[in-house]
Design a protein around this motif. Structure first.
Motif, PDB file in Angstrom:
ATOM      1  N   ASN A  43       0.950  -1.324  -0.094  1.00 25.77           N
ATOM      2  CA  ASN A  43      -0.005  -0.013   0.001  1.00 25.77           C
ATOM      3  C   ASN A  43       0.876   1.201   0.209  1.00 25.77           C
ATOM      4  N   ILE A  44       1.955   1.172   0.897  1.00 27.22           N
ATOM      5  CA  ILE A  44       2.890   2.295   0.602  1.00 27.22           C
ATOM      6  C   ILE A  44       3.271   2.661  -0.769  1.00 27.22           C
ATOM      7  N   MET A  45       3.782   1.480  -1.486  1.00 24.30           N
ATOM      8  CA  MET A  45       4.364   1.595  -2.732  1.00 24.30           C
ATOM      9  C   MET A  45       3.167   2.127  -3.653  1.00 24.30           C
ATOM     10  N   LYS A  46       2.042   1.890  -3.535  1.00 26.13           N
ATOM     11  CA  LYS A  46       0.915   2.468  -4.558  1.00 26.13           C
ATOM     12  C   LYS A  46       0.664   3.727  -4.387  1.00 26.13           C
ATOM     13  N   ALA A  47       0.541   4.036  -2.808  1.00 33.68           N
ATOM     14  CA  ALA A  47       0.397   5.533  -2.653  1.00 33.68           C
ATOM     15  C   ALA A  47       1.488   6.346  -2.820  1.00 33.68           C
ATOM     16  N   LEU A  48       2.579   5.992  -2.625  1.00 32.63           N
ATOM     17  CA  LEU A  48       3.723   6.796  -3.201  1.00 32.63           C
ATOM     18  C   LEU A  48       3.774   6.996  -4.842  1.00 32.63           C
ATOM     19  N   GLN A  49       3.532   5.722  -5.488  1.00 33.27           N
ATOM     20  CA  GLN A  49       3.406   5.735  -7.319  1.00 33.27           C
ATOM     21  C   GLN A  49       2.284   7.053  -7.417  1.00 33.27           C
ATOM     22  N   ALA A  50       1.159   7.154  -6.836  1.00 34.26           N
ATOM     23  CA  ALA A  50       0.060   7.930  -7.217  1.00 34.26           C
ATOM     24  C   ALA A  50       0.802   9.263  -6.755  1.00 34.26           C
ATOM     25  N   ILE A  51       1.160   9.901  -5.544  1.00 35.17           N
ATOM     26  CA  ILE A  51       1.703  10.882  -5.238  1.00 35.17           C
ATOM     27  C   ILE A  51       2.549  11.436  -6.267  1.00 35.17           C
ATOM     28  N   VAL A  52       3.555  10.294  -6.705  1.00 42.93           N
ATOM     29  CA  VAL A  52       4.530  10.845  -7.896  1.00 42.93           C
ATOM     30  C   VAL A  52       3.827  11.386  -9.186  1.00 42.93           C
ATOM     31  N   ARG A  53       2.657  10.480  -9.534  1.00 41.07           N
ATOM     32  CA  ARG A  53       2.013  10.791 -10.708  1.00 41.07           C
ATOM     33  C   ARG A  53       1.201  12.186 -10.532  1.00 41.07           C
ATOM     34  N   LEU A  54       0.771  12.580  -9.365  1.00 44.69           N
ATOM     35  CA  LEU A  54      -0.026  13.748  -9.024  1.00 44.69           C
ATOM     36  C   LEU A  54       0.961  14.872  -8.943  1.00 44.69           C
ATOM     37  N   ALA A  55       2.205  14.724  -8.641  1.00 44.92           N
ATOM     38  CA  ALA A  55       3.170  15.912  -8.400  1.00 44.92           C
ATOM     39  C   ALA A  55       3.412  16.888  -9.521  1.00 44.92           C
ATOM     40  N   PRO A  56       3.247  16.510 -10.661  1.00 48.56           N
ATOM     41  CA  PRO A  56       3.483  17.507 -11.641  1.00 48.56           C
ATOM     42  C   PRO A  56       2.329  18.569 -11.780  1.00 48.56           C
ATOM     43  N   ILE A  57       1.257  17.984 -11.313  1.00 47.66           N
ATOM     44  CA  ILE A  57      -0.035  18.735 -11.289  1.00 47.66           C
ATOM     45  C   ILE A  57      -0.082  19.735 -10.176  1.00 47.66           C
ATOM     46  N   VAL A  58       0.094  19.000  -8.985  1.00 50.30           N
ATOM     47  CA  VAL A  58      -0.027  19.864  -7.591  1.00 50.30           C
ATOM     48  C   VAL A  58       1.006  20.502  -7.305  1.00 50.30           C
ATOM     49  N   ILE A  59       2.263  20.080  -7.503  1.00 42.98           N
ATOM     50  CA  ILE A  59       3.515  20.932  -7.038  1.00 42.98           C
ATOM     51  C   ILE A  59       4.100  21.857  -8.074  1.00 42.98           C
ATOM     52  N   ARG A  60       3.908  22.961  -8.041  1.00 39.75           N
ATOM     53  CA  ARG A  60       4.325  23.807  -9.108  1.00 39.75           C
ATOM     54  C   ARG A  60       4.983  25.208  -8.472  1.00 39.75           C
ATOM     55  N   PRO A  61       6.404  25.235  -8.984  1.00 41.60           N
ATOM     56  CA  PRO A  61       6.983  26.677  -8.323  1.00 41.60           C
ATOM     57  C   PRO A  61       6.375  28.019  -8.730  1.00 41.60           C
ATOM     58  N   MET A  62       6.390  28.650  -7.621  1.00 40.26           N
ATOM     59  CA  MET A  62       5.753  30.127  -7.810  1.00 40.26           C
ATOM     60  C   MET A  62       6.448  30.894  -8.945  1.00 40.26           C
ATOM     61  N   ASN A  63       7.679  30.968  -8.956  1.00 40.74           N
ATOM     62  CA  ASN A  63       8.471  31.778 -10.150  1.00 40.74           C
ATOM     63  C   ASN A  63       9.738  30.944 -10.180  1.00 40.74           C
ATOM     64  N   GLU A  64       9.914  30.372 -11.324  1.00 44.36           N
ATOM     65  CA  GLU A  64      11.111  29.616 -11.749  1.00 44.36           C
ATOM     66  C   GLU A  64      12.478  30.415 -11.670  1.00 44.36           C
ATOM     67  N   THR A  65      12.282  31.622 -11.801  1.00 46.36           N
ATOM     68  CA  THR A  65      13.427  32.580 -12.030  1.00 46.36           C
ATOM     69  C   THR A  65      13.948  33.246 -10.671  1.00 46.36           C
ATOM     70  N   THR A  66      13.352  33.267  -9.708  1.00 52.39           N
ATOM     71  CA  THR A  66      13.272  34.098  -8.542  1.00 52.39           C
ATOM     72  C   THR A  66      13.759  32.805  -7.423  1.00 52.39           C
ATOM     73  N   VAL A  67      14.875  33.174  -6.662  1.00 53.11           N
ATOM     74  CA  VAL A  67      15.362  32.142  -5.641  1.00 53.11           C
ATOM     75  C   VAL A  67      14.574  33.036  -4.254  1.00 53.11           C
ATOM     76  N   LEU A  68      14.050  32.029  -3.566  1.00 51.19           N
ATOM     77  CA  LEU A  68      13.667  32.366  -2.189  1.00 51.19           C
ATOM     78  C   LEU A  68      14.635  33.218  -1.258  1.00 51.19           C
ATOM     79  N   PRO A  69      14.143  34.298  -0.605  1.00 51.96           N
ATOM     80  CA  PRO A  69      14.959  35.053   0.351  1.00 51.96           C
ATOM     81  C   PRO A  69      15.710  34.253   1.267  1.00 51.96           C
ATOM     82  N   LYS A  70      14.919  33.404   1.832  1.00 46.51           N
ATOM     83  CA  LYS A  70      15.665  32.389   2.831  1.00 46.51           C
ATOM     84  C   LYS A  70      16.773  31.742   2.147  1.00 46.51           C
ATOM     85  N   ILE A  71      16.622  31.188   1.136  1.00 45.83           N
ATOM     86  CA  ILE A  71      17.774  30.392   0.565  1.00 45.83           C
ATOM     87  C   ILE A  71      18.853  31.476  -0.044  1.00 45.83           C
TER      88      ILE A  71
END
Length: 81
Positions: A43-71
């Motif tokens: 079940n962990i493997m199935k859940a992680l595979q689903a999370i990886v497939r959803l990552a490009p849809i859900v996880i998006r950088p705010m602005n790819e050219t800007t570095v966060l001030p903290k970094i």
């Protein structure tokens, strides 16, 4: 037909996130969730595979050219330059 106990999607995701977030071993998760280590692993493997497939849809950088001030202001990175 299927003799295996079904695990709810929410529980499988909870297992996966608990495993990753708390660095838990499958034996500990098996005790916590009351399933066999095989069921935990499957079940962990199935859940992680689903999370990886959803990552490009859900996880998006705010602005790819800007570095966060903290970094950008980190002393760790300044010593590397």
């Amino acid at each position: 037909q299927n003799y295996r106990k079904r695990v709810q999607t929410e529980e499988a995701i909870d297992m996966a996130l608990h495993c990753v977030g708390h660095d838990e071993r499958h034996r500990n998760l098996a005790e916590r969730f009351q399933h066999s280590t095989e069921t935990i692993h499957r079940n962990i493997m199935k859940a992680l595979q689903a999370i990886v497939r959803l990552a490009p849809i859900v996880i998006r950088p705010m602005n790819e050219t800007t570095v966060l001030p903290k970094i950008y202001n980190s002393n760790k990175l300044r010593s590397m330059v």
